[in-house]
Design a protein around this motif. Sequence first.
Motif, PDB file in Angstrom:
ATOM      1  N   TYR A 154      61.120 -59.337  70.606  1.00 33.33           N
ATOM      2  CA  TYR A 154      60.612 -60.574  71.202  1.00 33.33           C
ATOM      3  C   TYR A 154      59.654 -60.295  72.358  1.00 33.33           C
ATOM      4  N   GLU A 155      59.869 -59.216  73.086  1.00 28.28           N
ATOM      5  CA  GLU A 155      58.930 -58.845  74.146  1.00 28.28           C
ATOM      6  C   GLU A 155      57.541 -58.616  73.555  1.00 28.28           C
ATOM      7  N   SER A 156      57.502 -57.914  72.432  1.00 31.73           N
ATOM      8  CA  SER A 156      56.215 -57.641  71.779  1.00 31.73           C
ATOM      9  C   SER A 156      55.565 -58.930  71.286  1.00 31.73           C
ATOM     10  N   GLU A 157      56.370 -59.824  70.707  1.00 29.20           N
ATOM     11  CA  GLU A 157      55.820 -61.078  70.187  1.00 29.20           C
ATOM     12  C   GLU A 157      55.300 -61.966  71.321  1.00 29.20           C
ATOM     13  N   ILE A 158      56.039 -62.014  72.441  1.00 31.07           N
ATOM     14  CA  ILE A 158      55.590 -62.816  73.585  1.00 31.07           C
ATOM     15  C   ILE A 158      54.293 -62.247  74.157  1.00 31.07           C
ATOM     16  N   SER A 159      54.224 -60.920  74.245  1.00 31.77           N
ATOM     17  CA  SER A 159      53.012 -60.279  74.758  1.00 31.77           C
ATOM     18  C   SER A 159      51.812 -60.608  73.881  1.00 31.77           C
ATOM     19  N   GLN A 160      52.015 -60.609  72.550  1.00 28.43           N
ATOM     20  CA  GLN A 160      50.929 -60.921  71.620  1.00 28.43           C
ATOM     21  C   GLN A 160      50.442 -62.358  71.803  1.00 28.43           C
ATOM     22  N   ILE A 161      51.393 -63.300  71.902  1.00 20.59           N
ATOM     23  CA  ILE A 161      51.026 -64.714  72.037  1.00 20.59           C
ATOM     24  C   ILE A 161      50.327 -64.965  73.378  1.00 20.59           C
ATOM     25  N   MET A 162      50.814 -64.322  74.440  1.00 18.67           N
ATOM     26  CA  MET A 162      50.206 -64.506  75.756  1.00 18.67           C
ATOM     27  C   MET A 162      48.776 -63.954  75.792  1.00 18.67           C
ATOM     28  N   SER A 163      48.538 -62.877  75.041  1.00 17.23           N
ATOM     29  CA  SER A 163      47.178 -62.326  74.965  1.00 17.23           C
ATOM     30  C   SER A 163      46.233 -63.340  74.336  1.00 17.23           C
ATOM     31  N   ILE A 164      46.698 -64.017  73.289  1.00 15.16           N
ATOM     32  CA  ILE A 164      45.887 -65.054  72.646  1.00 15.16           C
ATOM     33  C   ILE A 164      45.713 -66.250  73.582  1.00 15.16           C
ATOM     34  N   TYR A 165      46.811 -66.621  74.275  1.00 16.44           N
ATOM     35  CA  TYR A 165      46.784 -67.769  75.195  1.00 16.44           C
ATOM     36  C   TYR A 165      45.746 -67.568  76.293  1.00 16.44           C
ATOM     37  N   ASN A 166      45.638 -66.360  76.826  1.00 17.01           N
ATOM     38  CA  ASN A 166      44.665 -66.077  77.889  1.00 17.01           C
ATOM     39  C   ASN A 166      43.230 -66.272  77.405  1.00 17.01           C
ATOM     40  N   LEU A 167      42.986 -65.929  76.132  1.00 12.33           N
ATOM     41  CA  LEU A 167      41.643 -66.125  75.582  1.00 12.33           C
ATOM     42  C   LEU A 167      41.362 -67.601  75.327  1.00 12.33           C
ATOM     43  N   VAL A 168      42.360 -68.312  74.788  1.00 13.18           N
ATOM     44  CA  VAL A 168      42.187 -69.730  74.461  1.00 13.18           C
ATOM     45  C   VAL A 168      41.950 -70.558  75.719  1.00 13.18           C
ATOM     46  N   THR A 169      42.623 -70.222  76.793  1.00 12.99           N
ATOM     47  CA  THR A 169      42.509 -70.995  78.040  1.00 12.99           C
ATOM     48  C   THR A 169      41.420 -70.442  78.962  1.00 12.99           C
ATOM     49  N   ASN A 170      40.676 -69.452  78.462  1.00 13.79           N
ATOM     50  CA  ASN A 170      39.571 -68.841  79.232  1.00 13.79           C
ATOM     51  C   ASN A 170      40.039 -68.137  80.494  1.00 13.79           C
ATOM     52  N   ALA A 171      41.316 -67.737  80.509  1.00 14.99           N
ATOM     53  CA  ALA A 171      41.798 -66.937  81.636  1.00 14.99           C
ATOM     54  C   ALA A 171      41.140 -65.561  81.620  1.00 14.99           C
ATOM     55  N   THR A 172      40.728 -65.141  80.423  1.00 12.63           N
ATOM     56  CA  THR A 172      39.950 -63.909  80.299  1.00 12.63           C
ATOM     57  C   THR A 172      38.928 -64.101  79.191  1.00 12.63           C
ATOM     58  N   ASP A 173      37.792 -63.445  79.318  1.00 12.81           N
ATOM     59  CA  ASP A 173      36.735 -63.582  78.307  1.00 12.81           C
ATOM     60  C   ASP A 173      36.887 -62.567  77.186  1.00 12.81           C
ATOM     61  N   SER A 174      37.370 -61.385  77.551  1.00 15.48           N
ATOM     62  CA  SER A 174      37.440 -60.310  76.562  1.00 15.48           C
ATOM     63  C   SER A 174      38.423 -59.243  77.035  1.00 15.48           C
ATOM     64  N   TYR A 175      38.990 -58.521  76.061  1.00 10.15           N
ATOM     65  CA  TYR A 175      39.882 -57.407  76.382  1.00 10.15           C
ATOM     66  C   TYR A 175      39.208 -56.056  76.148  1.00 10.15           C
ATOM     67  N   ASP A 176      37.893 -56.075  75.967  1.00  8.40           N
ATOM     68  CA  ASP A 176      37.181 -54.834  75.615  1.00  8.40           C
ATOM     69  C   ASP A 176      37.398 -53.733  76.645  1.00  8.40           C
ATOM     70  N   SER A 177      37.270 -54.072  77.915  1.00  7.29           N
ATOM     71  CA  SER A 177      37.409 -53.043  78.961  1.00  7.29           C
ATOM     72  C   SER A 177      38.848 -52.535  79.045  1.00  7.29           C
ATOM     73  N   VAL A 178      39.804 -53.453  78.852  1.00  7.55           N
ATOM     74  CA  VAL A 178      41.219 -53.050  78.889  1.00  7.55           C
ATOM     75  C   VAL A 178      41.529 -52.126  77.720  1.00  7.55           C
ATOM     76  N   ILE A 179      41.038 -52.487  76.522  1.00  6.13           N
ATOM     77  CA  ILE A 179      41.266 -51.654  75.332  1.00  6.13           C
ATOM     78  C   ILE A 179      40.654 -50.270  75.522  1.00  6.13           C
ATOM     79  N   ALA A 180      39.453 -50.226  76.074  1.00 10.14           N
ATOM     80  CA  ALA A 180      38.785 -48.940  76.299  1.00 10.14           C
ATOM     81  C   ALA A 180      39.596 -48.063  77.247  1.00 10.14           C
ATOM     82  N   SER A 181      40.137 -48.651  78.306  1.00  2.00           N
ATOM     83  CA  SER A 181      40.937 -47.903  79.266  1.00  2.00           C
ATOM     84  C   SER A 181      42.226 -47.375  78.633  1.00  2.00           C
TER      85      SER A 181
END
Length: 401
Positions: A154-181
């Motif tokens: 459930y921790e993994s599932e919540i993390s996945q949904i929250m990642s989508i939620y941040n994009l939908v609500t424009n809390a973040t524009d992209s995860y490109d820099s995070v993925i690269a790091s």
Amino acid sequence: MRSSATIKVMTVLLSLFVVVMVAYQVYYHFNEKRDTVEAELYTYNDNVTARGVFVRDENVITYSGDGVLEYNYADASKVSVGSTVANVYASEEDILNVNRIEQLENRIAELERAEQPGTTDYIQPESLKSQIDAKYKLLISASIDNDFDTVKKYESEISQIMSIYNLVTNATDSYDSVIASLKKELKDLKKSVKKPKEKIDASETGYFVSYADGYEAILNKEKCVNLNKQQIVDIIEGNDSVAKPPNSAGKLLKDYSCKILMVIDNDERVVSGIELKAMLSASKETYNVYVESVKDAGDGQSIVILTCDSLDSALVSERVQRIELVFDDYTGLKVPREAIRFNSKKEKGVYVILGQDVQFKKIDIVYEGEDYVLSKNTSNEDYLLLYDQILLEAVKNGNSE
């Protein structure tokens, strides 16, 4: 004048008399000492509880004994012949690095899925928030049950949904820099991590358990039926000097069934050939068990052998566990036997105090104990109700004596 003075005196005396009578009634109402007990809900279960010895057909898994073990399967997991049940690393740091690599790979996959085209196009924030709330409640429930594999899920599932939620609500524009790091950290970690020194493979198909206690070579389902009371008690109390097998990495169970040996006080409800429900102190689950045999052990006790065809991590957590054989529960209003009376119609009941009145109320007995009975909890005012004040004193003509 005298007449007027007399009237005044009589008026004062009458007023005082009224005040005294009212005060007396109030005092009597709140301070009359009557021997009563409140009708409260009470649950009685006549379950049998004792410690039991779990016996299976088991084979110990060994390794070189040098290094730190990292298990690949949870206890009670089914494994096939040749499956790698554990890896042996030189140090705990190596294991931590391996776990960190797995975490990084999972997190990168989550973020990349969140950024996939179409993922965020038609999803409403309210829907995502509802999903997060629902998953969080399930996570808390799993945490309370100590179900850590489910917690991780459930921790993994919540993390996945929250990642989508941040994009939908424009809390973040992209995860490109995070993925690269994260990918850079992953690459560096893979360079430094050391391969396992040894792999421990299953020699046969079975059910894996990550510990061995030394009884694997002594107890099996065929031998255990011949154990006497003292031998069973010695195992339960830990009086046997049984050493753990050297260099053990766990064991394999040949099948999912087990026998459970118990020594209990004689109980006419526990007889050979019947099925019962059982609960363990290590689990909230209820298991079906079959009473294989009941043997007289002397001194008012019996040796009971149960068989159980279930298997989970709780059932293999320890060799000796506290077991509760579950019989019927009885719930009702607790009534002391000394309070039970009969009315003119020979109906069984109790007298209760209602304000200044004493009233007879019937009882509907659902269970009889030694010094009390349980009466059915009902809303019928002819019967005893919850929180009624039960009069313990003898009653004559509707008045307590």
